[in-house]
Design a protein around this motif. Structure first.
Motif, PDB file in Angstrom:
ATOM      1  N   ASP A  85       0.805  -1.218   0.000  1.00 49.01           N
ATOM      2  CA  ASP A  85       0.000   0.000   0.000  1.00 49.01           C
ATOM      3  C   ASP A  85       0.842   1.273   0.000  1.00 49.01           C
ATOM      4  O   ASP A  85       0.302   2.379  -0.043  1.00 49.01           O
ATOM      5  CB  ASP A  85      -1.002   0.011   1.159  1.00 49.01           C
ATOM      6  CG  ASP A  85      -0.476  -0.702   2.380  1.00 49.01           C
ATOM      7  OD1 ASP A  85       0.689  -0.447   2.721  1.00 49.01           O
ATOM      8  OD2 ASP A  85      -1.204  -1.505   2.985  1.00 49.01           O
ATOM      9  N   TRP A  98       3.367  -3.469   2.978  1.00 50.36           N
ATOM     10  CA  TRP A  98       2.002  -3.904   3.279  1.00 50.36           C
ATOM     11  C   TRP A  98       1.829  -3.636   4.765  1.00 50.36           C
ATOM     12  O   TRP A  98       2.477  -4.278   5.594  1.00 50.36           O
ATOM     13  CB  TRP A  98       1.843  -5.383   2.953  1.00 50.36           C
ATOM     14  CG  TRP A  98       0.450  -5.908   3.044  1.00 50.36           C
ATOM     15  CD1 TRP A  98      -0.522  -5.818   2.091  1.00 50.36           C
ATOM     16  CD2 TRP A  98      -0.121  -6.638   4.142  1.00 50.36           C
ATOM     17  NE1 TRP A  98      -1.668  -6.435   2.538  1.00 50.36           N
ATOM     18  CE2 TRP A  98      -1.454  -6.937   3.772  1.00 50.36           C
ATOM     19  CE3 TRP A  98       0.354  -7.056   5.381  1.00 50.36           C
ATOM     20  CZ2 TRP A  98      -2.310  -7.647   4.611  1.00 50.36           C
ATOM     21  CZ3 TRP A  98      -0.499  -7.756   6.218  1.00 50.36           C
ATOM     22  CH2 TRP A  98      -1.817  -8.048   5.832  1.00 50.36           C
ATOM     23  N   GLN A 154      -0.506   2.930   9.913  1.00 49.54           N
ATOM     24  CA  GLN A 154      -1.245   2.997   8.649  1.00 49.54           C
ATOM     25  C   GLN A 154      -0.327   3.203   7.446  1.00 49.54           C
ATOM     26  O   GLN A 154       0.867   3.459   7.609  1.00 49.54           O
ATOM     27  CB  GLN A 154      -2.227   4.159   8.719  1.00 49.54           C
ATOM     28  CG  GLN A 154      -3.328   3.897   9.729  1.00 49.54           C
ATOM     29  CD  GLN A 154      -4.339   5.018   9.763  1.00 49.54           C
ATOM     30  OE1 GLN A 154      -4.047   6.138   9.362  1.00 49.54           O
ATOM     31  NE2 GLN A 154      -5.520   4.709  10.239  1.00 49.54           N
ATOM     32  N   ARG A 162      -7.952  -5.498  -2.929  1.00 49.76           N
ATOM     33  CA  ARG A 162      -7.593  -4.660  -1.780  1.00 49.76           C
ATOM     34  C   ARG A 162      -7.183  -5.508  -0.569  1.00 49.76           C
ATOM     35  O   ARG A 162      -7.721  -6.593  -0.338  1.00 49.76           O
ATOM     36  CB  ARG A 162      -8.760  -3.726  -1.420  1.00 49.76           C
ATOM     37  CG  ARG A 162      -9.964  -4.463  -0.862  1.00 49.76           C
ATOM     38  CD  ARG A 162     -11.119  -3.514  -0.597  1.00 49.76           C
ATOM     39  NE  ARG A 162     -12.261  -4.273  -0.106  1.00 49.76           N
ATOM     40  CZ  ARG A 162     -13.518  -3.926  -0.285  1.00 49.76           C
ATOM     41  NH1 ARG A 162     -13.833  -2.843  -0.957  1.00 49.76           N
ATOM     42  NH2 ARG A 162     -14.478  -4.682   0.208  1.00 49.76           N
ATOM     43  N   ASN A 163      -6.280  -4.973   0.202  1.00 49.62           N
ATOM     44  CA  ASN A 163      -5.834  -5.554   1.488  1.00 49.62           C
ATOM     45  C   ASN A 163      -5.067  -6.870   1.379  1.00 49.62           C
ATOM     46  O   ASN A 163      -4.607  -7.392   2.387  1.00 49.62           O
ATOM     47  CB  ASN A 163      -7.010  -5.811   2.447  1.00 49.62           C
ATOM     48  CG  ASN A 163      -7.825  -4.566   2.713  1.00 49.62           C
ATOM     49  OD1 ASN A 163      -7.306  -3.460   2.582  1.00 49.62           O
ATOM     50  ND2 ASN A 163      -9.074  -4.720   3.084  1.00 49.62           N
TER      51      ASN A 163
END
Ligand code: M6R
Length: 603
Positions: A30, A73, A78, A594-595
């Protein structure tokens, strides 16, 4: 999951790092960043989001011949620029990238780093501050790195650069994957070979608790005491063209399409021209000696274990038990007297599966890793390995590895059954039957447009769905539902068809999509059809996937009949396409949901 790439030598580091990071994108991330140095001039660039966002921030002044890069990741903190790697020490002198989880990072902070100002929340930042602090205290860089490694607990792959001497990259590894790539006048470090294959095909393994001192002309492996370790190199089989998307819009579709070829590759690898099994006799003997086979895996590989269970039991006469790796690593149930562990893992790097293998090794249990990645951690640490030969699987959603796992286990099951003199194994013409499977897959693949149309009608607006089936179809339903939810974000459950009426049928309402899987015998088919009627009567919108010979008028997708031992392969293909089109039609990034990460290297 996080990816590392680093280079030192006579090359354009920015270009190598960016190309490498792009190749690591498939692992899931991310945020990303690079550090590049040219003598004393250096640049650190980080970005939240995709590698393309990072690239947009890189000017021509970001140049040098030494560098480290990272895709993150998020685990601790965050996805922000402050938390993105590379991280720097308090004075900015040391720069570090890390893959893994430092378990004692808060203790380290308390004990060694009082007064240190940290920019983010990551465990990694603490590690680089620690190294910097030890150098401030008077240790050499190498001594400081070693001292930090002796304190840090957990999993890590580290690449460290000292901005005051950028001719060396310091590397260490414990539990997280890391490889050295060897070049002419340059050397590299990376989480997996794919990121370096454009630059070199010569690689060197690093084992846990080893360090590597990397310069442009040398890669010196030592233990944490500094004792040098002899380590040869190997040539990777990987081809640059294997990791391209070609004309496909997504890797997932390419990988679905490759499955007939993978089946044929397995035939030529694990059978000779006369159809005799070509499986290492030591593996066959080890399975023969076991009184129970335990298959440990995660996600799709776990489902592939179920998809192989009936065949393995019938051909080897040995009970097969499945375990979720993340559970068994810490909660090993009572085992039989002579267990044999089979670790199923596409990547061979799944930390949860590795945790089970570590336990199995401590307990002296023989183990077999079935994996797509030669030289991967699970392959190195298990007693035996069987390779899937499926070629790189890059889409996060696993497809060809699942079918290859079932097929590879079929070769093992037949070899063991034959060695036991079991008639059912001797009569099972696996080479012929697997060729029919390849043809069946091709037939399903030729129906893509029809499947896409049905998916549009069934799933375009729904938030939830069900797959139901009995026996092997239930096992396929488990995988089918994982695939659908993973890439389309539709909440989907795979259910044993007969179990619905014991509770879950209360969720069925007008328009709920239910996909019924029907293979196996007339009797099983009749019962599943009964369950389909029950949900249809309650308003479900039903789609059927039926094996040839059991079809009725009005069925939606008919799959060529194959041998019952291999039916889970044939039946799963339409469900892979259903997931693919559901994701595509929703405008999602099919390959990078996603994720999610491709190789889950943290527990
Ligand atoms: O590399 P492994 O097979 O050990 O990975 C296990 C799971 O993480 C993996 O199968 C995951 O469930 C896939 N993304 C599913 O498509």
């Amino acid at each position: 999951m996080c990816g590392i790439v680093g280079v030192v030598g006579n090359r354009n580091a920015t270009d190598i790092l960016m190309q490498g990071l792009e190749k690591l994108e498939y692992r899931g991330y991310d945020s990303a960043g690079i550090y590049v140095a040219n003598g004393h001039k250096s640049s650190l660039v980080k970005s939240v989001g995709r590698i393309a966002d990072l690239r947009a921030k890189i000017g021509i002044d970001v140049a040098g011949s030494t560098g480290i890069g990272h895709t993150r990741w998020a685990t601790h903190g965050q996805a922000t620029e402050d938390n993105a790697h590379p991280h720097t020490s308090a004075t900015g002198r040391f720069v570090l990238v890390h893959n893994g989880v430092i378990e004692n990072y808060l203790q380290i902070k308390e004990q060694y780093l009082a007064g240190h100002d940290l920019k983010g929340q990551t465990d990694t930042e603490i590690a680089v501050h620690l190294i910097g602090q030890f150098v401030e205290d008077g240790l050499s860089v190498l001594e400081a790195f070693k001292k930090a490694l002796s304190i840090i607990e957990g999993s890590y792959a580290f690449a460290l650069v000292d901005s005051e001497d950028t001719d060396t990259v310091y590397v260490a590894k414990n539990k997280s994957p890391l490889l050295i790539g060897l070049g002419d006048g340059y050397n590299m470090v990376c989480s997996d070979a794919m990121a370096m294959i454009r630059e070199t095909s010569e690689f060197m393994e690093i084992h846990d608790k080893e360090m590597v001192i990397l310069t442009k002309d040398s890669a010196t492996v030592t233990d944490y005491e500094g004792n040098e370790i002899e380590r040869g190199s190997y040539t990777a089989e990987l081809d640059l063209s294997d990791i391209g998307k070609g004309t496909y819009p997504f890797y997932m579709l390419k990988e679905i399409d490759e499955q007939p070829t993978v089946m044929r590759k397995l035939i030529s690898t694990y059978a000779d021209s006369e159809g005799n099994m070509n499986i290492d006799p030591a593996i066959v003997k080890s399975v023969q000696e076991a009184d129970r086979i335990y298959i440990l895996a995660a996600g799709t590989s776990y489902n592939a274990g179920f998809a192989s269970k009936t065949m393995l039991e019938k051909l080897t006469d040995t009970p097969v038990e499945l375990g979720v790796a993340s559970e068994w690593g810490y909660n090993m149930p009572l085992l039989s007297e002579k267990p044999m562990f089979i670790l199923l893992s596409q990547s061979g790097e799944t930390a949860d599966s590795r945790q089970v293998l570590v336990k199995a090794n401590e307990m002296g249990i023989p183990s077999l890793t079935v994996t797509n990645v030669p030289g991967s951690t699970l392959s190195r640490e298990a007693t035996y390995t069987i390779l899937l030969h499926a070629g790189p699987e890059i889409a996060v959603a696993s497809t060809k590895a699942y079918t290859a796992q079932v097929a590879a286990l079929a070769f093992l099951a037949k070899a063991v059954g034959e060695a036991n003199g079991k008639a059912e194994a001797l009569d099972f013409d696996l080479v012929h039957e697997l060729s029919l499977v390849a043809q069946s897959i091709e037939a399903t693949l030729s129906e893509k447009d029809m499947i896409a149309e049905k998916v549009e009608k069934l799933l375009s607006t729904t938030r939830n769905a069900f797959y139901i089936g009995r026996g092997n179809d239930y096992y396929v339903a488990m995988e089918a539902s994982l695939k659908l939810k993973e890439i389309s974000y539709i909440q989907c459950e795979g259910f044993a068809a007969g179990e619905l009426k014991h509770g879950t049928i209360s969720l069925i309402e007008d328009g709920t999509p239910v996909i019924g899987l029907i293979s196996s015998s007339e009797l099983v088919a009749a019962h599943t059809r009964g369950n389909i009627q029950e949900v249809a009567a309650r308003g479900a919108h039903v789609l059927t996937v039926v094996e040839e010979g059991l079809e009725r008028e009005g069925d939606d997708i008919v799959v060529n009949k194959v041998h019952p031992f291999l039916a889970t392969i044939g039946m799963v293909i339409p469900t892979q396409l259903i997931a693919y089109y559901a994701s595509l039609q929703r405008g999602l990034d099919v390959d990078k949901p996603r994720n999610l990460a491709k190789a889950v290297t943290v527990e």
